[in-house]
Design a protein around this motif. Sequence first.
Motif, PDB file in Angstrom:
ATOM      1  N   GLY A 132       0.842  -1.181   0.000  1.00 41.77           N
ATOM      2  CA  GLY A 132       0.000   0.000   0.000  1.00 41.77           C
ATOM      3  C   GLY A 132       0.878   1.232   0.000  1.00 41.77           C
ATOM      4  O   GLY A 132       2.110   1.132  -0.057  1.00 41.77           O
TER       5      GLY A 132
ATOM      6  N   ALA B   9      -4.663   0.078   4.103  1.00 45.54           N
ATOM      7  CA  ALA B   9      -4.967   0.400   2.701  1.00 45.54           C
ATOM      8  C   ALA B   9      -6.002  -0.576   2.162  1.00 45.54           C
ATOM      9  O   ALA B   9      -5.777  -1.261   1.174  1.00 45.54           O
ATOM     10  CB  ALA B   9      -3.695   0.345   1.868  1.00 45.54           C
TER      11      ALA B   9
ATOM     12  N   ASP C 113      -7.029   0.160  -1.544  1.00 40.87           N
ATOM     13  CA  ASP C 113      -6.027   0.303  -2.598  1.00 40.87           C
ATOM     14  C   ASP C 113      -4.744  -0.478  -2.339  1.00 40.87           C
ATOM     15  O   ASP C 113      -3.689  -0.152  -2.878  1.00 40.87           O
ATOM     16  CB  ASP C 113      -5.701   1.775  -2.854  1.00 40.87           C
ATOM     17  CG  ASP C 113      -5.294   2.530  -1.598  1.00 40.87           C
ATOM     18  OD1 ASP C 113      -5.228   1.907  -0.523  1.00 40.87           O
ATOM     19  OD2 ASP C 113      -5.054   3.744  -1.705  1.00 40.87           O
TER      20      ASP C 113
END
Length: 334
Positions: A159, A281, A284
């Motif tokens: 991340g 994260a 993403d």
Amino acid sequence: MPAPLAPAPLAVTMGEPGGVGPEITLAAWETLRKDSVFFVIADPSLFPAEKIALIARPEEAASVFTNKLPVLPLEMPVIATPGAASSSNADAVIESITRAVAFALSDAASGVVTNPIQKSALIAAGFKFPGHTEFLADLTKDAAMPVGRLRGPVMMLAGPELKTVPVTIHQSVIEAARALNTDMIVQTATVTAQALAQEFGVTAPRLAISGLNPHAGEAGALGREDEEIIAPAIAALRASAIDARGPLPADTMFHAEARTTYDAAICMLHDQALIPAKTMAFHDAVNITLGLPIIRTSPDHGTALDIAGKGVARADSLIAAIKMAAAMVAHRTP
């Protein structure tokens, strides 16, 4: 001097056609249409016809990418219902992965980004691998690694603020503890250090090595593995000029101040690595396979059959995976 040649496009696989793969691929193209060039190997019927351009070869992707999503059609047709996975599509799913890897091995694609697959549907059709990672390792086993690089595969979760690598992956905690050995740790950490240097642009990689037991074993009071298995691995890594320290208590490795002291955390157990990575994260994070002769990234989520086709799937992780693969291509050294 002539301008450097642009890298070959990335190959994106179809993934489970009844999952969110097709819709997040289209959303990723809409976000990245002025950035990284990629094409998807899929059945064109999975996308709105007005949004795509059919291509016959990867090199055609760049000329259409700004205006259309390049789709390289599969030879096998797909019959997909959003929200439902079917073993009847297994051959097409496997074909997409196989062709993407072949393009990457021949340098027609600069890397592979895999959309999520439904493992149960593939296994029901006779697929003999636990998942993507093992299949990719098998597809690339006869291809040469870059000089001096160890072969994996090794899984990394990455991340914006944290990279973690589990030494043991899909095993029960008891089985993982029994399987853990010094050589596994050295192999995993070495592959990670080499990848950080040659694909992430980290000049002098620093590795934090977790313990297995609470408080890294408390000097043997809470288990001997940290002293008898992990500490010798760290000594071996240091002897080979890899900056590794530990074993560290896993519960104190991931706060902000600690994260400034290393470039990747090597963790003994699946959840030691994935819980902090996904907590920091969740939308993403990127799943990366290190130790292959090709670059491979993937969104860090599954097929999400429960929301497929409803227009609510987020493409953040796929977008991050495409950006990550492009960055690794830019950094990669022979």
